[in-house]
Design a protein around this motif. Structure first.
Motif, PDB file in Angstrom:
ATOM      1  N   ILE A 126      37.440  50.581  49.060  1.00 54.05           N
ATOM      2  CA  ILE A 126      37.769  50.108  47.905  1.00 54.05           C
ATOM      3  C   ILE A 126      39.381  50.237  47.917  1.00 54.05           C
ATOM      4  O   ILE A 126      40.123  49.174  47.532  1.00 54.05           O
ATOM      5  N   GLU A 127      39.698  51.330  48.515  1.00 51.00           N
ATOM      6  CA  GLU A 127      41.131  51.734  48.358  1.00 51.00           C
ATOM      7  C   GLU A 127      41.777  50.762  49.447  1.00 51.00           C
ATOM      8  O   GLU A 127      43.094  50.134  49.059  1.00 51.00           O
ATOM      9  N   TYR A 128      41.059  50.451  50.565  1.00 51.88           N
ATOM     10  CA  TYR A 128      41.647  49.399  51.486  1.00 51.88           C
ATOM     11  C   TYR A 128      41.770  48.000  51.130  1.00 51.88           C
ATOM     12  O   TYR A 128      42.728  47.473  51.263  1.00 51.88           O
ATOM     13  N   LEU A 129      40.660  47.485  50.358  1.00 57.46           N
ATOM     14  CA  LEU A 129      40.623  46.403  49.684  1.00 57.46           C
ATOM     15  C   LEU A 129      41.680  46.039  48.711  1.00 57.46           C
ATOM     16  O   LEU A 129      42.297  45.105  48.577  1.00 57.46           O
ATOM     17  N   LYS A 130      41.996  47.019  47.844  1.00 58.16           N
ATOM     18  CA  LYS A 130      42.916  46.959  46.813  1.00 58.16           C
ATOM     19  C   LYS A 130      44.321  46.899  47.419  1.00 58.16           C
ATOM     20  O   LYS A 130      45.261  46.383  46.831  1.00 58.16           O
ATOM     21  N   ARG A 131      44.372  47.731  48.468  1.00 59.38           N
ATOM     22  CA  ARG A 131      45.735  47.637  49.135  1.00 59.38           C
ATOM     23  C   ARG A 131      46.115  46.281  49.684  1.00 59.38           C
ATOM     24  O   ARG A 131      47.264  45.676  49.609  1.00 59.38           O
ATOM     25  N   LYS A 132      44.857  45.484  50.318  1.00 61.82           N
ATOM     26  CA  LYS A 132      45.167  44.474  51.078  1.00 61.82           C
ATOM     27  C   LYS A 132      45.490  43.090  50.129  1.00 61.82           C
ATOM     28  O   LYS A 132      45.905  42.221  50.411  1.00 61.82           O
ATOM     29  N   ASP A 133      44.704  43.337  48.967  1.00 61.34           N
ATOM     30  CA  ASP A 133      44.548  41.842  48.193  1.00 61.34           C
ATOM     31  C   ASP A 133      44.732  42.579  46.924  1.00 61.34           C
ATOM     32  O   ASP A 133      43.578  42.861  46.004  1.00 61.34           O
ATOM     33  N   GLY A 183      41.596  43.388  44.382  1.00 62.52           N
ATOM     34  CA  GLY A 183      41.681  44.784  43.626  1.00 62.52           C
ATOM     35  C   GLY A 183      41.741  44.729  42.201  1.00 62.52           C
ATOM     36  O   GLY A 183      41.076  45.617  41.447  1.00 62.52           O
ATOM     37  N   ALA A 184      41.975  43.602  41.622  1.00 63.35           N
ATOM     38  CA  ALA A 184      41.848  43.575  39.827  1.00 63.35           C
ATOM     39  C   ALA A 184      40.441  43.432  39.544  1.00 63.35           C
ATOM     40  O   ALA A 184      39.748  43.979  38.696  1.00 63.35           O
ATOM     41  N   VAL A 185      39.759  42.622  40.717  1.00 67.13           N
ATOM     42  CA  VAL A 185      38.319  42.490  40.379  1.00 67.13           C
ATOM     43  C   VAL A 185      37.383  43.715  40.441  1.00 67.13           C
ATOM     44  O   VAL A 185      36.649  44.069  39.670  1.00 67.13           O
ATOM     45  N   ILE A 186      37.903  44.421  41.521  1.00 69.31           N
ATOM     46  CA  ILE A 186      37.306  45.678  41.682  1.00 69.31           C
ATOM     47  C   ILE A 186      37.411  46.757  40.601  1.00 69.31           C
ATOM     48  O   ILE A 186      36.474  47.297  40.233  1.00 69.31           O
ATOM     49  N   ASP A 187      38.687  46.748  40.115  1.00 67.12           N
ATOM     50  CA  ASP A 187      38.805  47.677  38.907  1.00 67.12           C
ATOM     51  C   ASP A 187      37.886  47.329  37.818  1.00 67.12           C
ATOM     52  O   ASP A 187      37.725  48.220  36.924  1.00 67.12           O
ATOM     53  N   PHE A 188      37.969  45.961  37.524  1.00 68.82           N
ATOM     54  CA  PHE A 188      37.272  45.454  36.250  1.00 68.82           C
ATOM     55  C   PHE A 188      35.823  45.702  36.213  1.00 68.82           C
ATOM     56  O   PHE A 188      35.331  45.990  35.406  1.00 68.82           O
ATOM     57  N   VAL A 189      35.213  45.256  37.617  1.00 70.79           N
ATOM     58  CA  VAL A 189      34.011  45.247  37.699  1.00 70.79           C
ATOM     59  C   VAL A 189      33.320  46.748  37.738  1.00 70.79           C
ATOM     60  O   VAL A 189      32.173  47.086  37.497  1.00 70.79           O
ATOM     61  N   GLY A 190      34.125  47.308  38.658  1.00 70.02           N
ATOM     62  CA  GLY A 190      33.554  48.613  38.952  1.00 70.02           C
ATOM     63  C   GLY A 190      32.466  48.487  40.185  1.00 70.02           C
ATOM     64  O   GLY A 190      32.343  47.914  40.800  1.00 70.02           O
ATOM     65  N   PRO A 191      31.891  49.826  40.529  1.00 69.93           N
ATOM     66  CA  PRO A 191      30.876  49.970  41.477  1.00 69.93           C
ATOM     67  C   PRO A 191      29.637  48.962  41.540  1.00 69.93           C
ATOM     68  O   PRO A 191      29.220  48.684  40.379  1.00 69.93           O
ATOM     69  N   LEU A 192      29.510  48.138  42.576  1.00 69.40           N
ATOM     70  CA  LEU A 192      28.246  47.376  42.738  1.00 69.40           C
ATOM     71  C   LEU A 192      27.335  47.949  43.513  1.00 69.40           C
ATOM     72  O   LEU A 192      27.345  48.630  44.338  1.00 69.40           O
ATOM     73  N   GLN A 193      26.045  47.633  43.073  1.00 67.41           N
ATOM     74  CA  GLN A 193      24.983  47.928  44.007  1.00 67.41           C
ATOM     75  C   GLN A 193      24.166  46.949  44.694  1.00 67.41           C
ATOM     76  O   GLN A 193      23.488  45.844  43.744  1.00 67.41           O
ATOM     77  N   LYS A 242      39.827  37.653  57.189  1.00 68.79           N
ATOM     78  CA  LYS A 242      40.697  38.399  57.969  1.00 68.79           C
ATOM     79  C   LYS A 242      41.396  39.441  57.202  1.00 68.79           C
ATOM     80  O   LYS A 242      41.532  40.677  57.566  1.00 68.79           O
ATOM     81  N   ARG A 243      41.935  38.884  56.154  1.00 66.93           N
ATOM     82  CA  ARG A 243      42.562  39.931  55.089  1.00 66.93           C
ATOM     83  C   ARG A 243      41.741  41.264  54.755  1.00 66.93           C
ATOM     84  O   ARG A 243      41.975  42.303  54.647  1.00 66.93           O
ATOM     85  N   TYR A 244      40.393  40.833  54.450  1.00 62.13           N
ATOM     86  CA  TYR A 244      39.318  41.862  53.993  1.00 62.13           C
ATOM     87  C   TYR A 244      38.901  42.881  55.287  1.00 62.13           C
ATOM     88  O   TYR A 244      38.417  43.767  54.827  1.00 62.13           O
ATOM     89  N   SER A 245      38.939  42.277  56.448  1.00 66.58           N
ATOM     90  CA  SER A 245      38.442  43.154  57.510  1.00 66.58           C
ATOM     91  C   SER A 245      39.248  44.432  57.658  1.00 66.58           C
ATOM     92  O   SER A 245      40.357  44.576  57.601  1.00 66.58           O
ATOM     93  N   PRO A 246      38.499  45.501  58.075  1.00 62.56           N
ATOM     94  CA  PRO A 246      37.091  45.469  58.595  1.00 62.56           C
ATOM     95  C   PRO A 246      36.229  45.884  57.370  1.00 62.56           C
ATOM     96  O   PRO A 246      34.864  46.301  57.690  1.00 62.56           O
TER      97      PRO A 246
END
Length: 218
Positions: free
Chosen positions: A18-25, A29-39, A189-193
């Motif tokens: 999560i922290e990697y993706l938020k830092r890269k994009d 990151g805003a989506v991750i914060d708004f949606v929260g954990p996904l299963q 590529k931005r999201y990798s790995p």
């Protein structure tokens, strides 16, 4: 214990991804914060995972869940090649799948029990080799193989250009009317790995998780 009665398993990810993706994009990151954990459910039984992905080709998640539930009931919860070999195409079709998919599944099951296909060896292969190997199976193309990488083998860096939902999520998130493969791969590529986790959130965007985000491509 029969495989169908195991507890539900989910793809595991945490703060590192999560922290990697938020830092890269920042937008993701805003989506991750708004949606929260996904299963997202995964299945370590690779035979069941292949069958599940074949059934899921070009149908909605709700339709897949219905057909899958019926098939599990018919096979008493245990989706194995041996169980499938004891069923006819008509019996599989009665669960709601097409004749074509029933044929693919029975052909696959026969090759597993006959030793022509060794699914366990996939666990040791790199992603691209897994895709190439699975695509030799009748009824499996690149998209299905990539879904197997995620939901069967739990690989961490899968972003499928062939997946309509992922492409739609990208268009909505980055406000693109059109999204060619070159542009798509730049984002991947931005999201990798940790592309797989990014894919989960792009699916969420495509499904309407972010109020006010529309698809510029429609």
């Amino acid at each position: 214990m029969k495989s169908g009665y195991r507890g539900i398993m989910y793809y595991k990810y945490g703060e590192k991804e999560i922290e990697y993706l938020k830092r890269k994009d920042k937008k993701l990151g805003a989506v991750i914060d708004f949606v929260g954990p996904l299963q997202y459910e995964v299945d370590e039984d690779l035979t069941a995972a292949v069958v599940h992905q074949i059934i899921g080709q070009q149908i909605s998640g709700a339709a897949l869940a219905t057909v899958w539930g019926r098939l599990k009931n018919k096979l008493e919860g245990e989706i194995t090649a041996e169980q499938l070999n004891n069923r006819s195409a008509e019996e599989l079709q009665s669960c709601g799948m097409s004749q074509r998919k029933a044929g693919y599944i029975l052909d696959f099951a026969k090759k597993v029990t006959g030793g022509e296909i060794d699914l366990e060896i996939l666990k040791t292969m790199p992603d691209q080799k897994v895709i190439e190997t699975l695509c030799t199976i009748r009824g499996i193309g690149e998209w299905t193989a990539q879904m197997m990488l995620i939901f069967g083998l739990k690989r961490p860096d899968v972003v499928s250009y062939g997946d309509f939902g992922i492409r739609r999520g990208m268009r909505m998130l980055y406000r693109h009317r059109e999204l060619d493969k070159e542009k798509f791969l730049r984002y991947a590529k931005r999201y990798s790995p940790y592309g797989t986790v990014a894919s989960f959130y792009l699916w969420a965007v495509a499904g309407g998780a972010m109020p006010g985000l529309k698809d510029p491509g429609v």
